[in-house]
Motif scaffolding. Sequence first.
Motif, mmCIF file in Angstrom:
data_model
loop_
_atom_site.group_PDB
_atom_site.id
_atom_site.type_symbol
_atom_site.label_atom_id
_atom_site.label_comp_id
_atom_site.label_asym_id
_atom_site.label_seq_id
_atom_site.Cartn_x
_atom_site.Cartn_y
_atom_site.Cartn_z
ATOM 1 N N ARG A 10 0.863 -1.176 0.000
ATOM 2 C CA ARG A 10 0.000 0.000 0.000
ATOM 3 C C ARG A 10 0.899 1.224 0.000
ATOM 4 O O ARG A 10 1.695 1.397 0.925
ATOM 5 C CB ARG A 10 -0.904 0.004 1.221
ATOM 6 C CG ARG A 10 -1.923 1.124 1.171
ATOM 7 C CD ARG A 10 -2.859 1.030 2.345
ATOM 8 N NE ARG A 10 -3.829 2.086 2.307
ATOM 9 C CZ ARG A 10 -4.986 2.040 1.645
ATOM 10 N NH1 ARG A 10 -5.298 0.959 0.978
ATOM 11 N NH2 ARG A 10 -5.821 3.053 1.665
ATOM 12 N N GLY A 11 0.757 2.027 -1.023
ATOM 13 C CA GLY A 11 1.587 3.218 -1.090
ATOM 14 C C GLY A 11 3.074 2.877 -1.082
ATOM 15 O O GLY A 11 3.881 3.563 -0.457
ATOM 16 N N ARG A 12 3.391 1.784 -1.775
ATOM 17 C CA ARG A 12 4.777 1.304 -1.883
ATOM 18 C C ARG A 12 5.372 0.907 -0.538
ATOM 19 O O ARG A 12 6.585 0.864 -0.371
ATOM 20 C CB ARG A 12 5.676 2.354 -2.561
ATOM 21 C CG ARG A 12 5.339 2.577 -4.007
ATOM 22 C CD ARG A 12 6.531 2.951 -4.850
ATOM 23 N NE ARG A 12 6.166 2.928 -6.259
ATOM 24 C CZ ARG A 12 5.909 4.006 -6.983
ATOM 25 N NH1 ARG A 12 5.957 5.196 -6.428
ATOM 26 N NH2 ARG A 12 5.581 3.906 -8.259
ATOM 27 N N PHE A 25 1.379 -1.295 9.224
ATOM 28 C CA PHE A 25 2.578 -1.279 8.405
ATOM 29 C C PHE A 25 3.763 -1.818 9.193
ATOM 30 O O PHE A 25 3.624 -2.236 10.337
ATOM 31 C CB PHE A 25 2.837 0.164 7.916
ATOM 32 C CG PHE A 25 1.784 0.662 6.972
ATOM 33 C CD1 PHE A 25 0.584 1.159 7.456
ATOM 34 C CD2 PHE A 25 1.985 0.624 5.602
ATOM 35 C CE1 PHE A 25 -0.403 1.612 6.582
ATOM 36 C CE2 PHE A 25 1.005 1.086 4.731
ATOM 37 C CZ PHE A 25 -0.183 1.563 5.227
ATOM 38 N N THR A 74 1.469 10.858 10.941
ATOM 39 C CA THR A 74 1.410 11.386 9.584
ATOM 40 C C THR A 74 2.056 12.754 9.553
ATOM 41 O O THR A 74 2.598 13.210 10.536
ATOM 42 C CB THR A 74 -0.021 11.544 9.124
ATOM 43 O OG1 THR A 74 -0.626 12.571 9.924
ATOM 44 C CG2 THR A 74 -0.777 10.274 9.319
ATOM 45 N N ILE A 113 -0.558 6.027 11.928
ATOM 46 C CA ILE A 113 -0.222 4.832 11.167
ATOM 47 C C ILE A 113 0.570 3.935 12.116
ATOM 48 O O ILE A 113 1.523 4.372 12.742
ATOM 49 C CB ILE A 113 0.631 5.184 9.946
ATOM 50 C CG1 ILE A 113 -0.190 6.005 8.951
ATOM 51 C CG2 ILE A 113 1.169 3.936 9.276
ATOM 52 C CD1 ILE A 113 0.604 6.476 7.756
ATOM 53 N N GLU B 421 1.620 5.771 -6.232
ATOM 54 C CA GLU B 421 1.926 7.142 -5.823
ATOM 55 C C GLU B 421 0.701 7.766 -5.159
ATOM 56 O O GLU B 421 0.824 8.508 -4.174
ATOM 57 C CB GLU B 421 2.332 7.978 -7.042
ATOM 58 C CG GLU B 421 3.698 7.617 -7.611
ATOM 59 C CD GLU B 421 3.953 8.269 -8.964
ATOM 60 O OE1 GLU B 421 2.968 8.639 -9.646
ATOM 61 O OE2 GLU B 421 5.117 8.389 -9.350
ATOM 62 N N GLN B 423 -1.650 6.246 -3.532
ATOM 63 C CA GLN B 423 -1.779 5.678 -2.184
ATOM 64 C C GLN B 423 -0.784 6.337 -1.235
ATOM 65 O O GLN B 423 -1.110 6.629 -0.084
ATOM 66 C CB GLN B 423 -1.519 4.177 -2.226
ATOM 67 C CG GLN B 423 -2.667 3.359 -2.770
ATOM 68 C CD GLN B 423 -2.373 1.875 -2.749
ATOM 69 O OE1 GLN B 423 -1.252 1.456 -2.457
ATOM 70 N NE2 GLN B 423 -3.351 1.070 -3.056
ATOM 71 N N GLN B 424 0.424 6.561 -1.727
ATOM 72 C CA GLN B 424 1.429 7.205 -0.867
ATOM 73 C C GLN B 424 0.953 8.585 -0.452
ATOM 74 O O GLN B 424 1.111 8.982 0.711
ATOM 75 C CB GLN B 424 2.747 7.348 -1.638
ATOM 76 C CG GLN B 424 3.650 6.142 -1.573
ATOM 77 C CD GLN B 424 4.965 6.397 -2.253
ATOM 78 O OE1 GLN B 424 5.017 6.877 -3.388
ATOM 79 N NE2 GLN B 424 6.043 6.089 -1.579
ATOM 80 N N LEU B 427 -1.766 8.380 2.122
ATOM 81 C CA LEU B 427 -1.218 8.063 3.444
ATOM 82 C C LEU B 427 -0.585 9.303 4.072
ATOM 83 O O LEU B 427 -0.726 9.564 5.261
ATOM 84 C CB LEU B 427 -0.165 6.956 3.327
ATOM 85 C CG LEU B 427 -0.678 5.514 3.228
ATOM 86 C CD1 LEU B 427 0.469 4.562 2.971
ATOM 87 C CD2 LEU B 427 -1.426 5.126 4.490
#
Lengths: 471, 549
Positions: A10-12, A25, A74, A113, B421, B423-424, B427
Motif C-alpha cells: 500500500r503506497g509502496r 505497516f 502522519t 499509522i 503514488e 496511495q502514498q 497516506l
Amino acid sequence: MKLITCTHVRGRRTACHIEQGGEIFFQDPQPPPDALVTLDFPGLRRLNRASLVKWLSSRETNRTGHPAVPLATTGDSAEEAPPPLEQGSPAPSPAGDVAGAGSAVGPPSRRQIVDLPPTCWRLTELDDFLDAGGWEWTLWGVEQHIALTEFRAFAERWHADTIARFRGVEDIASAEARSAALAPLAERLQRVYGVLQHAGARAEHERMQAVEHLDRQHLEALRPIGADRLKDWLSAVEAMETDAVRSEALQELARYLVGGGGPGPEERARILRAISRRKKLREATEYDSDFWEILSDHLDLPEPARDLVVDVTNAHPCTVQANWDLLRATRVGPVAPGRSALAVYTERGRLRCYVRGDRTLLFRIRKAGGELRKYGCTLRIQAPGGASLRPMLLDIERLDTLAHVDPAQAVEAVADLGLPADHLLYRTARAAASDHRQARLLSDLLIELKYGVDADVARTLIRSQSRTRGL
Amino acid sequence: MPVSIRTLKRRYKIHLALGRALPPHDLGFPLPFSTGNPLYDAALTEKLSATRTMSEAEHLRRTWDLARAATAEETRVLALHSRGLLNDFRLLMALRCWEQEDDEGAAAFLRALPWARRLGFPTAVIKPSATVFTGWRRSLRFRLVDEPRFPALRELYRQLLRQAPPVIILKYRAAIQEAAALMKYRFEGARERAIHAWCFENQTAGASDAGLSLLGAYADARTTLREPGPGALATLLEGAPETLPLTSYAGLLGSAGVHLREDAQAAVVPLRDYAVRSATPVESLLRLRQWAPWLQERHTETLAQTVRAAVLEGGLEVPFHRVTQAYMSAPIELRKRVLEPLYLPLLRHFGRQVAGLLPPPGPLTYVQPGNALQSMSLLLYAAVASAADTRMLLLYRDGVEEVPGLTLDRISPHLADDPWELQQWLLAEFGGLATQHDRHYDLGAAARVLKGLDPRAPLLLNVPMWDNEPWLAALLPFEQVFNLNGAVGAPGEVSVAQDYYVQMHWGGTRGAGGSRAGADGAALRFAELLDRLRMFQTLAEAPGAGDPA
C-alpha cells in the motif's frame, strides 16, 4: 497472541490486515509483499487498533524506559487536525502524543499509522500453523510461500506425534473424558493435516516452476524465428507445458508474421493454417486477444463467396472479431474484423458463415418476401409458421412500431383475419390515432390476434436479439 | 426562491400515480422530478431511444402527442429555454411549430439544434423515420406533420444553406443530399450549385469561387493521397489555407490504409501534426488515449491551447465527466504532461460552473466517511471548494470531525499519479484514516452536527448508508441534499447516482443500495445533475407548470 497474516503493498509500503484494526505497516526492514508473516504479540489478549497501540507502547516503555514508541504519525494534516465536533467516546490523543509517557495510555489518533517493529514479526514457518490465529484462512495459498522440503520436515516432526495423540484418545475408557479429549484432538488434526493437505499443491507448484523454466530455455534456443525453422518452432511451442510461455511464443510468432522481415501474404496464410491444424496451438490462441490484435490488420482473407444460397433466418447480429472463426467461416460480402455482420451457425453451434450486414438486412429480406439477392448470393428467411420463431418476431417488431407511428397502416396487417368493423381492435386503432396510450394497447391486440403470443414476452425476445438498442 | 427539490419530487409522484409521468427506468434522465407539466418534463428527461419497457416508437409517439398538444404559451416558454432542452425535443417542437405554420418558432428551436439535425429538418418533416430512428426503422414510411408545406420548407432550407459554414457542408453531405432529394430542392446560384455538385456528384467544381474552398481542399487532399501518396498529402496540407475537420481527414487516411499509430508510416510526423491541428476541442479530449503513443510536447501544447480557448474563453460546454473520463483513460505519462496546461484549468472552470449552479445559500457542506477516501469525490469537492464556500465533515466510529478544506492545489499534483503514488499521497495527507476498515459510523453524532447547519444550504453526501432512522431524521429539514450514493429518503434529497432510481423502481431500496458506477462515478455527473435541476426549477415556475389540480 500469535497471528498469521499475509502482506500486501500500500503506497509502496508493505502492510497487512488485522481484524478490527484495519491495515498496519512495518518498520524497516520490511517484510516482502505477498508473503506469509507471523505476528507475535506476547501478552496481548484482544487484537484491535487501540489495544495494539497500547501493547506496543507499554512494551517499548517497559523495555527501554523511555516513552518513545515505534509508531509513525502522519504529516501536516495530523498536526493541524482540529478537535472533533462530536463524538461518542473519550477524545482521541492528538497525533504525535502517542500512548507513551508512562502508563497513561489513550486511544490512538485517527490519523496514526501503526508501524510494527521488526521484533514483532517474522516470516511464517509451518509450525506456526499449529498454534497461531488466522491459520484457517491463510492456509489457502500456503503452497505459494513454503518450499516442499518444509512440508516434508513438518510431516517428519508431527506425523508421529499426531498418531500418538490418536492412540491416546482411543485408549480413554470413560466416555466423558474421551469426549473432552476429542476437542483438542480435532483441532490438532485439522491443523496438522490441514497443512499437509497442501503438500501436493506445493509439489505441483514446484513442478510447474521447473517446467516453466525449461520451456523458457527451449524458447530461447529457438530464437530467432526464421522461415527455415518454423516447423520446429511450432512443434516446440506445441510441446510446451506452460500456458503463459506458449502464449508469449505465439505472440512473438504473430509479430514475426506481420513484421518487416516476415513472410508474404501467402506464406503467412499457410503458417496460420498450420497453427490452426495443431489442436494445442489453436486452443491457446482461440481467445488470445493480444495474438489477434497483432494480426488483425494483416489477415489475408480470401475473396468472399458468390452464388451461394444462405438461410439467415436464425442469424445473430454481431461485430466480427479476428479469430479462427473468421478464417474458417464462409464470408458473404465485405466481412472484416470490427464490422457488423450476421453470423450463421450450424445446428451444433459452430460458426458457418458471416454475412455483411445487421438486423436491417433481415428486415429488408423479409420485406422482399423472404428472399433477396445481395453480394452475389441469395439470402433467405423462412416464412413465419416454420420451425423458427425469428420470422414471426421480425414481423411482430414491425407491427409493434407501426402501432405507435401509424395505427392505420398497422391494422392493415390483420385485414386477413376478417374481424368485424366494430371489433375492439379497430376501435382501439381509431383511439390510438389521437391517444398514445391506446397505441400500446393496439400493439398488444395486434400481436396476440395475429400471432397468438403474449406481446410482452415477444418484446423481451426481440430485445434480447437486438445487438444494440438502435437496431 | 427557486422551486424546492421536495416540491419537484412531490409533483413527480403525483404525476406518476396519475399516469402523466414515466417511471425512472423509461427516462433518458432518470430523475424523480416534475415541473407539474408533462410537456416540460418530457422536454427535459425523455429521449427517443429504447428504454426498459418502451421502444423508440413508443417514446416518439408519446412525446409527439405532448408536443402537438402544446399551447402557444407553452411553446413560447420552451423556445425561450430551448438551450436546456434535450435535442430530440427541440426537433419535435420545431416540427410542431412547422405544423402550426409558426416559422419563427420553428427557427428558434432549429437554432438550438446541432447542424446535423438542422440540415436534416426537411427529412424530419417528410420522412421522420430517417431522422428519429436508427437501424431498420429508418425505412418506415409515416408522417408526423401531415402537410409538409414544401414551398416554405424549401425557402427555409435556402436560408439554412446560406448560414451553414463550409465545414458543415463538408461534414454533412449525406444529410443535405437526403433532405434535398426528399423535398425536390432546386439548387440556385453559384454557392448552391457547388453544394449540389458536392452532395450529388462528389465533385467540387466551382466550390472555391463560391466561397467553399474547403470542399476543394478536401477533394485535392483525397486525390493527392491516392496518387502520389501520403508524403505529397502532407506537403499539400502544410501549404493549404483551409484546415480539414478531423473526421474528414481521419476518414481519408483510414480509407487509404494510412495509420497514424505506425511509426514506419510514410510522412507520419507531418500527418500527425495535422491531425492535432485539425481536432476540435471535444475531439482533442476524446483522442487523448488513442493518440497517446505518439503525442509529443508540441502536440499536447496545441491540444491544451485548443481546449482552453474553446472552453474557458469561448464558453463551449463540455460535460465534466467526459473531460475527466478522457483524461483518466490516457496513459499516466500523458496525463502528467497535460495536467497543468489542460486538465487543471478545466477543473477550476468546472468548479466555478458548479459553484454558479448551486442554489443559495452557502456554504456547501460535504459529508463523507473518514476512511472511505474516493479520488473522484475528493476531486469534486476540491474543484467546488476552489470557487465556493465549502466545509468538509468526516465521519468516524467515534465522532465527527471538520477538516480543513482539501484544496485543488493540494490534490492536483496527484491527479497524474500511478496507483502506488496516489496511495502514498493519501497516506501522507490523511495518515492512517484510509487504513481503517471499520464501516461503523457515529450517526448520532453526525445527526447532532447536522442540526447545527442551515437546512437551506446544500449538503453533498458521500455516505453509503440507507434504512437508517437517525440519519434520515437528521436529513428531514434539509432543502438541498445531493447524495452521491443511493438516497436515504429525505424529501429534499436527490441521488446523483443516476441509475439509483432505476434500480429502486425495480428492486426496491435494498436492490438499489449502490449505483453501479459508485460514488466516484456519480461525482463526475454532479454538474450535469445541477444543470438539470436548474432547468426543472426554471420551468417549474413557468406558465403551464405548477402543482396538479
